[in-house]
Design an enzyme around this catalytic site. Sequence first.
Site, PDB file in Angstrom:
ATOM      1  N   GLU A 290      68.471  34.445  59.574  1.00  0.00           N
ATOM      2  CA  GLU A 290      67.391  33.459  59.660  1.00  0.00           C
ATOM      3  C   GLU A 290      66.184  33.695  58.742  1.00  0.00           C
ATOM      4  O   GLU A 290      65.037  33.680  59.215  1.00  0.00           O
ATOM      5  CB  GLU A 290      66.910  33.336  61.113  1.00  0.00           C
ATOM      6  CG  GLU A 290      67.961  32.769  62.055  1.00  0.00           C
ATOM      7  CD  GLU A 290      67.448  32.550  63.474  1.00  0.00           C
ATOM      8  OE1 GLU A 290      66.324  33.016  63.784  1.00  0.00           O
ATOM      9  OE2 GLU A 290      68.158  31.925  64.275  1.00  0.00           O
TER      10      GLU A 290
ATOM     11  N   GLU B 190      75.248  31.311  66.307  1.00  0.00           N
ATOM     12  CA  GLU B 190      74.510  31.376  67.568  1.00  0.00           C
ATOM     13  C   GLU B 190      74.515  30.009  68.237  1.00  0.00           C
ATOM     14  O   GLU B 190      74.291  28.988  67.582  1.00  0.00           O
ATOM     15  CB  GLU B 190      73.058  31.818  67.339  1.00  0.00           C
ATOM     16  CG  GLU B 190      72.886  33.236  66.807  1.00  0.00           C
ATOM     17  CD  GLU B 190      71.425  33.632  66.666  1.00  0.00           C
ATOM     18  OE1 GLU B 190      70.568  32.991  67.326  1.00  0.00           O
ATOM     19  OE2 GLU B 190      71.133  34.565  65.904  1.00  0.00           O
TER      20      GLU B 190
END
Length: 481
Positions: free
Chosen positions: A229, A330
């Site tokens: 991220e 995720e």
Amino acid sequence: MLRFCQAVTLALSVLSVAHASPGLFFVEESSSTETIEDITEPTGSSRLSDIDIIRGVNLGGVFLIEPFIRPSLFDQFNSSIPSDMPVDEWTFTEKLGKEEALRQLEDHWDTFVTKEHLETLAESGINWIRIPIGYWAFNLTDDEPFVNGQVPYIERILGWAQETGLKVELDLHGAPGSQNGYDNSGHRVTPEWLHSRTNVDRTLDAVRKMTQLAVDWEDAVYGIQILNEPSRWKWPVSDILEFYNEAYDIVRSMTNDVYFVIHDTFLGPNEWSTLVSSNWTNALMDTHIYQMFDNYIITLNETAHIDMVATMAENVTRFDRSSIGVVVGEFSAATHDCTKYINGLGRGSRWEGTLEYVDHPLCPFENCTCTGDYGSDYTGFSDHYKRFLRRYIDSQLSIYDRELAGWFYWNFRTESAPEWDYMLGVEQGWIPKFSRTAIPMTSDEESEISATDLVSSASLLPTFTPYVIFTSVLAFALVLF
């Protein structure tokens, strides 16, 4: 007598066909000593070509602690002054000091994930694990409060994974200076990662050392995620791509037999091509799909949440995956942000309207409270809500499991966040089990024996000799006639 003659004639006819086409009836005992690798992997091809669907979970909160996964680590401080509370691993270790922080974290590393957990996951159909790791496990300076010592515990998990048959993706989850400013980077702070070449070099050093782990544990590690991220809101995409290319060169200089995994930086799929270089091989794009961190989506009712799954995945499935595969790295069963510390320790929720910059409750009901179906005690969940959780998970897996390279659920377990706890979800029935595909590894000698036995398993089948065929068909024909 006539019927008997007709039966004998039929049996002899079948026997003559069997002699003419032995492959139809006769199973010859194999004398091959080829191993499974010899059979399933073409000469010179990557072992990755044999991988089918990725069905994985994240071992989040182990080597980079997050308040919502294990709140008890943070609740011990119990300060009435919010600013005195640690909010991430940086401030956790800073408050405790290195000696006490190391003592507590070593106990955490030793107990929060066990071999029994991995065995249970494998039995439920999980075949991969993703292990998030902070950079400080590989590159720590004296002026940083973090502690290290994680590597022996990581290697212990790699050994368990190898024994259990689970494949592993190592994930660099935090970078020096923080790549996104979130607590999941290890430091909830204004991100400074790409503002310093020193930070970049230290990140690449962590990638190199993490890749060395992959080389040392090649039977277990099949993927390297170079950074989780990185924020496109803070850094130009071109700068992130430059880092990706540098990291690719490091990984590929050491091994070609692991997936090179990048994150989409929260770009939409129509822009993913700007993050990819044409010369990459065995690459995967990691995308994270959640429905509780958006002020509009959290207002949806249950039916709309399920419909939103297909809407959010539509462009993902349409993305041209000829040069890079896509994995959902995720996702979870949660559609609310009531989970304690899910938005960060000391912050409120959209659901109840207590989060900063949210001036009213955003849940889809008149009474917006984080209790009952939206509380932390799963024993209080209604049957209706548990059925919804199952439908919501099924709707996600129907896409991620069938149309993409696979998925990693976040997380394998938690202390008090039911919708984020894969093992609890399987136990309670809102997450389905899959057929086990993780095959335990044995010693080299045992593997060779097992593979040889499997290849020659035809010897365990009945041997269809001419006599057996003749008598079997004759018996059947006598009944027939």
